[in-house]
Design an enzyme around this catalytic site. Structure first.
Site, short mmCIF file in Angstrom:
data_model
loop_
_atom_site.label_atom_id
_atom_site.label_comp_id
_atom_site.label_asym_id
_atom_site.label_seq_id
_atom_site.Cartn_x
_atom_site.Cartn_y
_atom_site.Cartn_z
N CYS A 139 0.82 -1.22 0.00
CA CYS A 139 0.00 0.00 0.00
C CYS A 139 0.85 1.27 0.00
CB CYS A 139 -0.93 -0.01 1.21
SG CYS A 139 -1.98 1.45 1.32
N CYS A 142 -0.56 4.11 2.13
CA CYS A 142 -0.33 3.96 3.58
C CYS A 142 1.13 4.23 3.94
CB CYS A 142 -0.65 2.54 4.06
SG CYS A 142 -2.06 1.76 3.33
N ASP A 143 2.05 3.68 3.16
CA ASP A 143 3.44 3.62 3.60
C ASP A 143 4.43 4.48 2.79
OD1 ASP A 143 2.70 1.79 5.56
OD2 ASP A 143 2.88 0.10 4.20
#
Ligand code: NDP
Length: 314
Positions: A139, A142-143
């Site tokens: 992701c 997200c990261d």
């Protein structure tokens, strides 16, 4: 008989539980093998409104669980393996559902919200599991921010790989797309954007044979050329897998309408083709797949389930 059974403890199922519980439906939530859903696989969630400093994915899920419990939600471990629709003996117009759990136990319910989510595809390498969350992720949203000034590799050749690569150029100093073929399957417009971006390079005809690291974090990947079988080490700090997702709908086949990619079909009100069964979250969303959109659809599904139950009682 239960009023409402919610399948899934990701953010979609938990939001549905909060709304349904506050409407006095005392929902029963069944938790499958990935308790808490995809958010439990991420570290910091920085784009969920209300958390200016960010929140850990598992913590957000835990808070939602507590909030659902506070209003009377009950949780039970158990994988739904089958749903059956039954005609009511007392009222010809009404029907109910039988939920089979772990292939044996059965529970009757008037309505169901399916929020079983989607799971990211992984390559299936042991080294990938070793470095999961330590440089290997599925992701970028997200990261990505953890890779400021670093060099990252994105695996895949579809729209997700293009989108994630473009997003990662905001943080990484260099983004390299590794693709097993010599052309992408992504839409032309996405490909054009990628080719125009000077920060993005492409390595064609290459598969990841192994993730390499120093025991704590990723340092490189071993690539195998699909034409020559030659192995080379490619230095990078992060590996973003964008090789697709699969919806968790295998138990629904031949029972409810799924699309050609096996995602659950739902209308804008979160209704499936079966009256009394509603959908929420990534199991019905191939496009956005965000915590906030999953949560929103969970709220909608619960409100519609409540309306359906009120109508049944009339
Ligand atoms: P796709 O299934 O479209 O693409 C997956 C990619 O990963 C393919 O290039 C495939 O290679 C590659 N791949 C699969 N398995 C492996 C493996 N084991 N090793 C190496 N490579 C592998 O998935 P996406 O998530 O990209 O897209 C899903 C859907 O969502 C699509 O319909 C897409 O259009 C849509 N989408 C739309 C967006 C937008 O419009 N902005 C953004 C993101 C997604 P190969 O090509 O060789 O099969």
């Amino acid at each position: 008989m239960e009023s409402l059974i919610i399948l899934g403890t990701g953010i979609a199922g938990l939001t549905a539980a909060i709304y349904a519980a506050r409407a006095n439906l005392t929902p029963l939530v069944l938790s499958g093998p990935e308790d808490g859903g995809q958010l439990t696989l991420t570290t910091d969630v920085e784009n969920f409104p209300g958390f200016p400093e960010g929140v850990k994915g598992p913590e957000l899920i835990n808070l939602c669980k507590q909030q659902a419990e506070r209003f009377g939600t009950r949780f039970q471990l158990g994988l739904c393996t089958k749903i059956e629709k039954k005609e009511s003996q007392h009222n010809q117009k009404n029907h109910y559902f039988v939920i089979e759990i772990d292939g044996e136990k059965k529970i009757e319910t008037k309505t169901v919200i399916i929020a079983t989510g989607a799971s990211a595809r992984w390559l299936g390498l042991p080294s990938e599991q070793k470095y999961k969350g330590r440089g290997v992720t599925t992701c970028a949203t997200c990261d990505g921010a953890f890779f400021k000034g670093k060099e990252v590799a994105v695996i895949g050749g579809g729209d997700s790989a293009m989108e994630e690569s473009l997003f990662l150029t905001k943080f990484a100093s260099k983004v390299t797309i590794i693709h097993r073929k010599e052309e992408f399957r992504a839409s032309k417009i996405m490909q054009e954007r990628v080719f125009k971006n000077e920060k993005i390079k492409v390595v064609w005809n290459s598969e990841v044979a192994e993730i390499l690291g120093d025991g704590k974090k990723v340092t490189a990947i071993k690539l195998k050329n699909t034409a020559t079988n030659q192995l080379t080490d490619f230095r990078c700090d992060g590996v973003f897998l964008a090789i697709g997702h699969f919806p968790n709908t295998s138990f629904l086949k031949d029972f409810i309408d799924l699309d050609e990619k096996e995602y659950l079909k739902a209308d804008k009100m979160m209704h499936t083709n079966i009256n009394g069964i509603f959908a929420a979250g990534d199991v019905q969303d191939i496009r956005f797949r965000q915590a906030i959109t999953a949560s929103g659809s969970g709220c909608m599904a619960a409100m519609e389930a409540e309306k359906y139950l009120a109508h049944q009682e009339e």
